[in-house]
Scaffold this active site. Structure first.
Site, PDB file in Angstrom:
ATOM      1  N   ASP A  24     -44.790   2.099  31.411  1.00  0.00           N
ATOM      2  CA  ASP A  24     -45.001   2.250  30.172  1.00  0.00           C
ATOM      3  C   ASP A  24     -46.720   2.681  29.910  1.00  0.00           C
ATOM      4  O   ASP A  24     -47.618   2.569  30.815  1.00  0.00           O
ATOM      5  CB  ASP A  24     -45.228   0.721  29.457  1.00  0.00           C
ATOM      6  CG  ASP A  24     -44.971   0.839  27.945  1.00  0.00           C
ATOM      7  OD1 ASP A  24     -44.654   1.983  27.320  1.00  0.00           O
ATOM      8  OD2 ASP A  24     -45.054  -0.090  27.055  1.00  0.00           O
ATOM      9  N   HIS A  41     -46.100  12.168  29.385  1.00  0.00           N
ATOM     10  CA  HIS A  41     -44.817  12.152  30.188  1.00  0.00           C
ATOM     11  C   HIS A  41     -45.230  12.941  31.261  1.00  0.00           C
ATOM     12  O   HIS A  41     -44.573  12.611  32.480  1.00  0.00           O
ATOM     13  CB  HIS A  41     -43.667  12.535  29.398  1.00  0.00           C
ATOM     14  CG  HIS A  41     -43.388  11.237  28.235  1.00  0.00           C
ATOM     15  ND1 HIS A  41     -43.580  10.250  28.441  1.00  0.00           N
ATOM     16  CD2 HIS A  41     -43.035  11.804  27.106  1.00  0.00           C
ATOM     17  CE1 HIS A  41     -43.126   9.625  27.303  1.00  0.00           C
ATOM     18  NE2 HIS A  41     -42.917  10.582  26.374  1.00  0.00           N
ATOM     19  N   LEU A 135     -36.317   4.571  51.972  1.00  0.00           N
ATOM     20  CA  LEU A 135     -36.396   3.973  50.590  1.00  0.00           C
ATOM     21  C   LEU A 135     -35.261   4.619  49.755  1.00  0.00           C
ATOM     22  O   LEU A 135     -34.898   5.799  49.672  1.00  0.00           O
ATOM     23  CB  LEU A 135     -37.707   4.545  49.835  1.00  0.00           C
ATOM     24  CG  LEU A 135     -37.810   4.188  48.722  1.00  0.00           C
ATOM     25  CD1 LEU A 135     -38.170   2.760  48.437  1.00  0.00           C
ATOM     26  CD2 LEU A 135     -39.005   4.939  47.998  1.00  0.00           C
TER      27      LEU A 135
END
Ligand code: FPP
Length: 253
Positions: A24, A41, A135
C-alpha cells in the site's frame, strides 16, 4: 497435497515459510512528489522485483502479493487500465528472469473479470514457470477473501448436493481444499506498507495465526533493509497458536 508444518515447527521458524504483503501507499508516494498516482504504481513494480529477489535469497518458500483487489475494480477506469497494463507487462518482462531464478508464478483471484487478452498472457507466464521449484510468487489479482470464501461455499454446496461431500464430515482441512490457496502453508508473516492498521479483505481465512507487521514506509520506498527488518522482527516473536507461552517454550525444546 503438501502437508502443513506442525505448530511446534512453526513456533520455532527462523525464516517465515510464507510471507504475504499488502503493498500500500503507491498513490500517496506519488502525490507527495506532485506526480500522478500511476507513477507510484510504476515504482511499485520495481519494488515487487526487489522484494521477490530478497524473499528468494532469504529462503522464503511462498511470497503472496496483493496486486489488485476486487474493490480496486471500482477505481477510476484510467487507473484500473494502467494497473492491469503494468502488471501484465511486468510479468511478461520478468518471466525469463523468474525462470532463471527458479521462481514459480501462481495467480489467485477472480481472473475471469480481467480482459481476456491480459488473462491469457498472464496464464502463459504461469505455465512457463510451472516447473520451477524455488520460491513460489503468488499474485493476488482481482482477489478478495470474501470472493474466495463465497466461491468456496458455493463449490462445497454443490459437492454436498451431488453427494460428493458429507456436511457432517466437514473440517478445517476440508474448507482449505476449496480455497484458492489450497496446498500452500498459511502465511507466517503478513506485512503491510503505508501505515494503515487493517487487513483489507486479504486472505482472511489463512491469516488466522499470522504475525502482522505494519510499516509506515510507502510500497515504492520499501527496501531490502525494510524487508530484512520485518523478517528479524518475525524471528523475535513467540507464536503461541492459542497455547500458553510455557507450553510453547517446552514443546520447542
Ligand atoms: C496500493 O496503493 C497498491 C495497489 C492498489 C496496486 C499495487 C500494485 C503494484 C505495486 C503493481 C504490481 C505489479 C506486479 C508485477 C505484481 P494505493 O494506490 O492504494 O496507494 P494509496 O493508499 O497511497 O492511495
Amino acid at each position: 497435497m503438501e502437508s502443513r508444518a506442525s505448530h511446534k515447527t512453526e513456533a520455532s521458524l527462523s525464516v517465515p515459510r510464507h510471507v504475504a504483503i499488502i503493498m500500500d501507499g503507491n498513490g500517496r508516494w506519488a502525490q507527495a512528489r506532485g506526480l500522478e498516482r500511476s507513477a507510484g504504481h510504476v515504482r511499485g513494480v520495481d519494488t515487487v522485483r526487489l522484494i521477490t529477489e530478497c524473499a528468494s535469497e532469504a529462503g522464503v518458500e511462498y511470497l503472496t502479493l496483493y496486486a489488485f483487489s476486487t474493490e480496486n475494480w471500482n477505481r477510476p477506469q484510467a487507473e484500473v487500465d494502467t494497473l492491469m497494463h503494468l502488471i501484465v507487462m511486468a510479468i511478461e518482462r520478468e518471466t525469463p528472469d523468474l525462470i532463471k531464478n527458479n521462481v514459480r508464478l501462481k495467480v489467485i483471484g477472480d481472473t475471469e473479470r480481467m480482459p481476456a487478452e491480459a488473462r491469457e498472457r498472464l496464464m502463459r507466464c504461469v505455465d512457463e514457470t510451472s516447473h520451477d521449484t524455488g520460491l513460489t510468487l503468488v499474485l493476488a489479482l482481482s482477489y478478495s477473501a470474501r470472493w474466495e470464501l463465497t466461491r468456496a461455499m458455493r463449490l462445497m454446496g454443490s459437492d454436498v448436493e451431488s453427494g460428493k461431500l458429507d456436511p457432517e464430515g466437514i473440517t478445517d482441512a476440508t474448507v482449505e481444499k476449496y480455497l484458492a490457496t489450497t496446498g500452500m502453508p498459511d502465511p507466517d508473516l503478513l506485512i503491510r506498507t503505508g501505515g494503515d492498521m487493517r487487513v483489507s479483505n486479504f486472505l482472511l481465512w489463512q491469516i488466522a495465526y499470522s504475525e502482522i507487521y505494519v510499516t509506515q514506509k510507502y510500497w515504492p520506498d520499501f527496501s531490502k533493509d525494510d524487508f530484512m527488518d520485518a523478517l528479524a522482527d518475525f524471528k523475535r516473536r513467540q507464536r503461541r497458536f492459542g497455547l500458553t507461552g510455557e507450553q510453547v517454550s517446552s514443546s520447542d525444546k
